[in-house]
Design a protein around this motif. Structure first.
Motif, PDB file in Angstrom:
ATOM      1  N   SER A   1       0.831  -1.202   0.000  1.00  0.00           N
ATOM      2  CA  SER A   1       0.000   0.000   0.000  1.00  0.00           C
ATOM      3  C   SER A   1       0.864   1.251   0.000  1.00  0.00           C
ATOM      4  N   ALA A   2       1.996   1.183   0.692  1.00  0.00           N
ATOM      5  CA  ALA A   2       2.904   2.338   0.717  1.00  0.00           C
ATOM      6  C   ALA A   2       3.471   2.592  -0.678  1.00  0.00           C
ATOM      7  N   ILE A   3       3.819   1.515  -1.372  1.00  0.00           N
ATOM      8  CA  ILE A   3       4.375   1.641  -2.723  1.00  0.00           C
ATOM      9  C   ILE A   3       3.333   2.245  -3.670  1.00  0.00           C
ATOM     10  N   PHE A   4       2.115   1.747  -3.576  1.00  0.00           N
ATOM     11  CA  PHE A   4       1.047   2.272  -4.427  1.00  0.00           C
ATOM     12  C   PHE A   4       0.825   3.747  -4.185  1.00  0.00           C
ATOM     13  N   LYS A   5       0.844   4.109  -2.918  1.00  0.00           N
ATOM     14  CA  LYS A   5       0.608   5.505  -2.545  1.00  0.00           C
ATOM     15  C   LYS A   5       1.708   6.387  -3.111  1.00  0.00           C
ATOM     16  N   ALA A   6       2.943   5.903  -3.017  1.00  0.00           N
ATOM     17  CA  ALA A   6       4.076   6.692  -3.516  1.00  0.00           C
ATOM     18  C   ALA A   6       4.008   6.841  -5.035  1.00  0.00           C
ATOM     19  N   CYS A   7       3.560   5.774  -5.700  1.00  0.00           N
ATOM     20  CA  CYS A   7       3.532   5.822  -7.169  1.00  0.00           C
ATOM     21  C   CYS A   7       2.320   6.563  -7.702  1.00  0.00           C
ATOM     22  N   TRP A   8       1.172   6.327  -7.085  1.00  0.00           N
ATOM     23  CA  TRP A   8      -0.069   6.842  -7.668  1.00  0.00           C
ATOM     24  C   TRP A   8      -0.965   7.574  -6.703  1.00  0.00           C
ATOM     25  N   GLY A   9      -0.543   7.697  -5.430  1.00  0.00           N
ATOM     26  CA  GLY A   9      -1.404   8.222  -4.383  1.00  0.00           C
ATOM     27  C   GLY A   9      -2.187   9.450  -4.740  1.00  0.00           C
ATOM     28  N   ALA A  10      -1.462  10.559  -4.998  1.00  0.00           N
ATOM     29  CA  ALA A  10      -2.147  11.832  -5.168  1.00  0.00           C
ATOM     30  C   ALA A  10      -2.882  11.925  -6.484  1.00  0.00           C
TER      31      ALA A  10
END
Lengths: 232, 218
Positions: A107-116
């Motif tokens: 989830s952290a990786i996803f947030k960093a890649c696509w979060g905002a």
């Protein structure tokens, strides 16, 4: 003894690929059933009524769901090429880090890649700060794995084990997310051991044969989540 | 085995450290218990669990272990008496599946039912009841998940009955309905009646007070 092993999965899913990697490592023949996740088959719904998700392993008609639960089942059923060590503490350690990868890293990786980029438009500055925070978090999490690797060739030691298989998301899919989103997370300068491990990991035959085509995967994620969170 | 070779860092109201206590008690393992102040975590806890900084942590011969279900499996593999997991791999897979389901699906819904208000709470209550009903199907009509005696899933999830009942009392909405979940209801009652289970529970009135106080913060 006639044995029937079915794997319900999806070509791009690291979770169903884990199951295939373990079966391949142990030389177990199986039939793969590709699921259309937008139109799940009656068989999948029958075999996994609780979560209705892939992967599901069906062994002689008996279904097992949840990838890490499946990996343990595979190891206990087919004893050749064990993927968990014998020592209880080492086993607990492998389980701990596998759970860590699934519950914290992804989830952290996803947030960093696509979060905002998900949902409504956010102010650029706020999105930037959130992005930096997410990247920092991933860095801290990867550092734990870097430290855990120590001087070993694989997390499992001399041969790939359960933790290596569970870390397929780090070893292959992370690189795909990075390229699809333009966000750099697993840098060689910060994580030399993890990078070396990833290179070794994808070369292991049982693993290599079960990696979805990189370009196809990148295109899929770009399509699904957009061009990503890279600084514009 | 000497008592000082096994140490448990826990918190008196935490169901997660309670699970480990139950497993140790079931197997007759002597251990040293260390109560942690969660508002002021000890250097020892932070050293033993740098990743999550949480209890429970089991320390065996100076080697720390975190995450309650992983600790339960470890205990089961080191101390073979009164096994928690069955022998058959398929039954073991089912046990792991249900323990995970209870933690991943039942608990968050209960926590949300406890801490949310209005529509969010209504949704959480509905979800909690649905997930508890699904958990009931895992019993497969048996008295306990472990069969005639308690096993891995009972220890992993049996506490939910007590907490769900308490939550229901505090929020004024029943979560475990004996009519719609008769088997689950019996299971929770039978589980909590077992002497070793009862002995390790925190005092009920203190637990209720603690939960009521926690509820006022939401």
């Amino acid at each position: 003894m006639a044995e029937e092993v079915l794997v319900f999965g999806a070509w791009g899913s690291p979770f169903s690929r884990r199951v295939e990697m373990a079966l391949k490592l142990k030389g177990i023949e199986y039939k793969f059933i590709e699921e259309d996740l937008t139109n799940k088959s009656p068989s999948l719904l029958k075999y996994n009524p609780v979560h209705k998700k892939i992967p599901v392993l069906v062994h002689n008609g008996k279904p097992v769901a949840e990838s890490l639960v499946i990996l343990e089942y595979i190891d206990e059923t087919w004893k050749d090429h064990p993927i968990l060590p014998k020592d209880p503490y080492e086993r607990a350690n492998a389980r701990f880090w596998a759970k860590f990868i699934d519950e914290k890293c992804l989830s952290a990786i996803f947030k960093a890649c696509w979060g905002a980029c998900w949902g409504e438009e956010k102010e650029h500055e706020k999105a930037e700060i959130e992005h930096e925070k997410a990247v920092k978090e991933v860095s801290e999490l990867l550092q734990f794995l870097e430290n855990e690797l120590k001087e070993k060739r694989y997390f499992g030691g001399e041969t790939v084990g359960l933790l290596d298989i569970a870390a397929n998301t780090i070893g292959y899919w992370l690189g795909v997310f990075e390229e699809a989103s333009g966000v750099e997370l697993l840098t060689r300068e910060k994580f030399p051991k993890l990078c070396n491990w990833a290179n070794e990991f994808v070369c292991v035959t049982a693993i290599k044969e079960n990696l979805p085509p990189r370009d196809k995967l990148i295109a899929y994620f770009r399509n699904r989540f957009g061009a990503g969170n890279a600084s514009k | 085995m000497a008592e000082d070779s096994v140490k448990l860092l826990g918190y008196w109201v935490s169901p997660y450290s309670l699970k480990v206590k139950w497993a140790l008690k079931l197997k007759g393992i002597q251990y040293q218990y260390v109560e942690e102040d969660l508002k002021n975590k000890s250097p020892m806890l932070l050293q033993y669990n740098p990743v999550y900084k949480k209890i429970p942590v089991l320390v065996h011969d100076d080697k720390p272990l975190a995450e309650s279900l992983i600790i339960l499996e470890y205990i089961d593999e080191v101390w073979k008496q009164n096994p928690l997991l069955p022998i058959d791999p398929y039954e073991r897979a089912k046990a792991r599946f249900w323990a995970k389901f209870a933690d991943d699906k039942c608990v968050p819904a209960l926590v949300a039912a406890f801490s949310k208000k209005g529509e969010e709470q209504e949704r959480a209550v509905k979800e909690a009841r649905e997930n508890l009903k699904i958990l009931e199907s895992g019993l497969e009509g048996k008295r306990f998940f472990g069969g005639e005696t308690i096993g891995f899933v009972d220890i992993a999830a049996g506490w939910i009955g007590c907490w769900a009942q308490m939550t229901g009392e505090i929020i004024g909405i029943k979560l475990i309905d004996a009519e719609t979940m008769p088997l689950l209801d019996s299971w929770f009652q039978d589980f909590l009646e077992i002497p070793l289970i009862k002995e390790c529970m925190p005092p009920q009135d203190e637990l209720l007070e603690h939960c009521k106080e926690l509820h006022t913060k939401f």
